[in-house]
Design an enzyme around this catalytic site. Structure first.
Site, PDB file in Angstrom:
ATOM      1  N   ASP A  62      64.391  19.926   5.097  1.00 10.34           N
ATOM      2  CA  ASP A  62      65.579  19.476   5.819  1.00 10.34           C
ATOM      3  C   ASP A  62      65.312  18.240   6.667  1.00 10.34           C
ATOM      4  OD1 ASP A  62      63.933  21.296   7.304  1.00 10.34           O
ATOM      5  OD2 ASP A  62      65.488  21.442   8.833  1.00 10.34           O
ATOM      6  N   GLU A 120      64.085  24.070   8.806  1.00  8.48           N
ATOM      7  CA  GLU A 120      62.971  24.123   9.761  1.00  8.48           C
ATOM      8  C   GLU A 120      63.402  23.610  11.128  1.00  8.48           C
ATOM      9  OE1 GLU A 120      59.872  23.308  12.302  1.00  8.48           O
ATOM     10  OE2 GLU A 120      60.933  21.609  11.397  1.00  8.48           O
TER      11      GLU A 120
END
Length: 384
Positions: A62, A120
């Site tokens: 991400d 994350e």
């Protein structure tokens, strides 16, 4: 692949474009692939040619809600979104490790689980993947787990750093809302002003940290957002501030959380205001297993040389949800320098900055490190 990911960054737990790129890059490899249910993760298992246990390699996918100002030719094409933390390099490195290990599949004494993780940056994607079974994807619990994180500052290109024990902090978020009674700025005695109470809380919390945390087991509390009112002559009915708290041990984590509540409630009572506290314990302390950290340092030394390995003397105050993995299985988290040559690591823009630049050459370096850790750890398990 790194450039393709960088051009199309995605946020949070739903990363369909990134997931598709990972699947395309793994296509043709002898992998058992499972897709996430609650998030767009990819779990891939490589079966070794010889019997043995399993190890895990993690790559987060991400990006961040940052408008890119790096000036690179492959900059983000999604306004307000950027791979400012280097996760595009992590994902590409784990894909590279999968190709390297697949090419030596017959030699592997066990299996390798490749964990491609969304979320994350604050969404606890690792915990969701654990709940969906990533640690047992090979059929039994992995015996070790490894992850790398590139650094756009501090470490020169290609230098790898880690340490035994705590390597990253726990991360909490705190939102405090103070409720008073609004009124005219000329007559504060007819109102219950939340602003003085809110300001006193912000300054008192800084003193609290210095008087609660051991100097050798520190804590950091930073107020990053504060808001109250909308006009210079109006006393608002409420005000809010938001803060991040970083701690390096479970004991200090508990002490600071309790102290935040005590200070805020005490000041609220003194000012006659009502207070709401939303205290979120986001990520726990990231703790490297001591034997796994020693193994990682030794392995990297053997492939890169003494001059490219650095045993960090102290943790970093950043946080990581790989901490959820390391709570479950022993492993190690390593930093890889990605500062372009000619740039001073001491002054280069930090990870998360809009100007952060990561050198492409860190990708094959990280891929080799990860593949070597997996293959060597399986070999050592077979020999023991």
């Amino acid at each position: 692949m790194r450039h393709a990911l960088h051009r199309e960054p995605e946020l949070g737990l739903d990363l369909p474009l990134s997931q598709a790129k990972v699947l395309a890059a793994l296509d043709g490899l002898p992998l058992e692939i499972t897709l996430g249910k609650a998030l767009s993760s990819v779990t891939a298992v490589l079966r070794g040619g010889r019997p043995g246990p399993a190890v895990l390699l993690r790559g987060d996918m991400d990006a961040l809600p940052v408008h890119e100002e790096s000036g690179v030719g492959f900059a983000s094409e999604i306004p307000g979104t950027m791979h400012a933390c280097g996760h595009d390099l992590h994902t590409s490195a784990v894909v590279g490790a999968a190709h390297l290990l697949a090419s030596r599949r017959a030699e592997l004494a066990g299996d390798v689980v490749f964990m491609f993780q969304p979320g994350e940056e604050g969404q606890r994607g690792a915990k969701i993947m654990i709940d969906e079974g990533v640690l047992d994807a090979a059929g039994e619990r992995v015996i070790a787990a490894y992850a790398v994180h590139v650094a756009s500052t501090m470490l020169p290109l290609g230098v790898v750093a880690t340490r035994p024990g705590t390597i990253l902090a726990a991360s909490d978020s705190v939102t405090v809302t103070v409720h008073g009674k609004g009124g005219h700025g000329s007559s504060p005695h007819l109102a219950v002003d939340p602003v003085p109470a809110l300001c006193e809380m912000v300054t008192a919390l800084q003193t609290m940290v210095t008087r609660t945390a051991d100097a050798f087991d520190p804590a950091v509390l930073t107020v990053g957002s504060i808001h109250a009112g909308s006009a210079f002559n109006v006393i608002p009915a409420s005000g809010t501030f938001r803060a991040t708290v970083r701690t390096f041990s479970p004991a200090t984590h508990q002490k600071i959380q309790a102290a935040v509540r005590r200070v805020v409630h005490g000041i609220a009572d003194a000012h006659g205001v009502r207070v709401e506290i939303d205290y979120q314990a986001n990520y726990p302390v990231t703790v490297n297993d001591r034997s796994e950290a020693a193994f990682a340092l030794s392995t990297v030394r053997s492939i890169l040389g003494e001059q490219r390995v650095f045993e960090a003397p102290q943790p970093v105050a950043g946080a990581e949800d790989f901490s959820f993995v390391l709570e479950q299985v022993p492993g190690a988290y390593l930093m890889v320098g990605a500062v372009p040559p000619g740039t001073d690591p001491a002054t280069a823009p930090m990870n998360h900055a809009a100007q952060a630049i990561f050198d492409d050459r860190a990708v094959p370096e990280a891929a080799v490190v990860l593949a070597s850790l997996a293959a060597t750890r399986l070999a050592s398990a077979a020999a023991s």
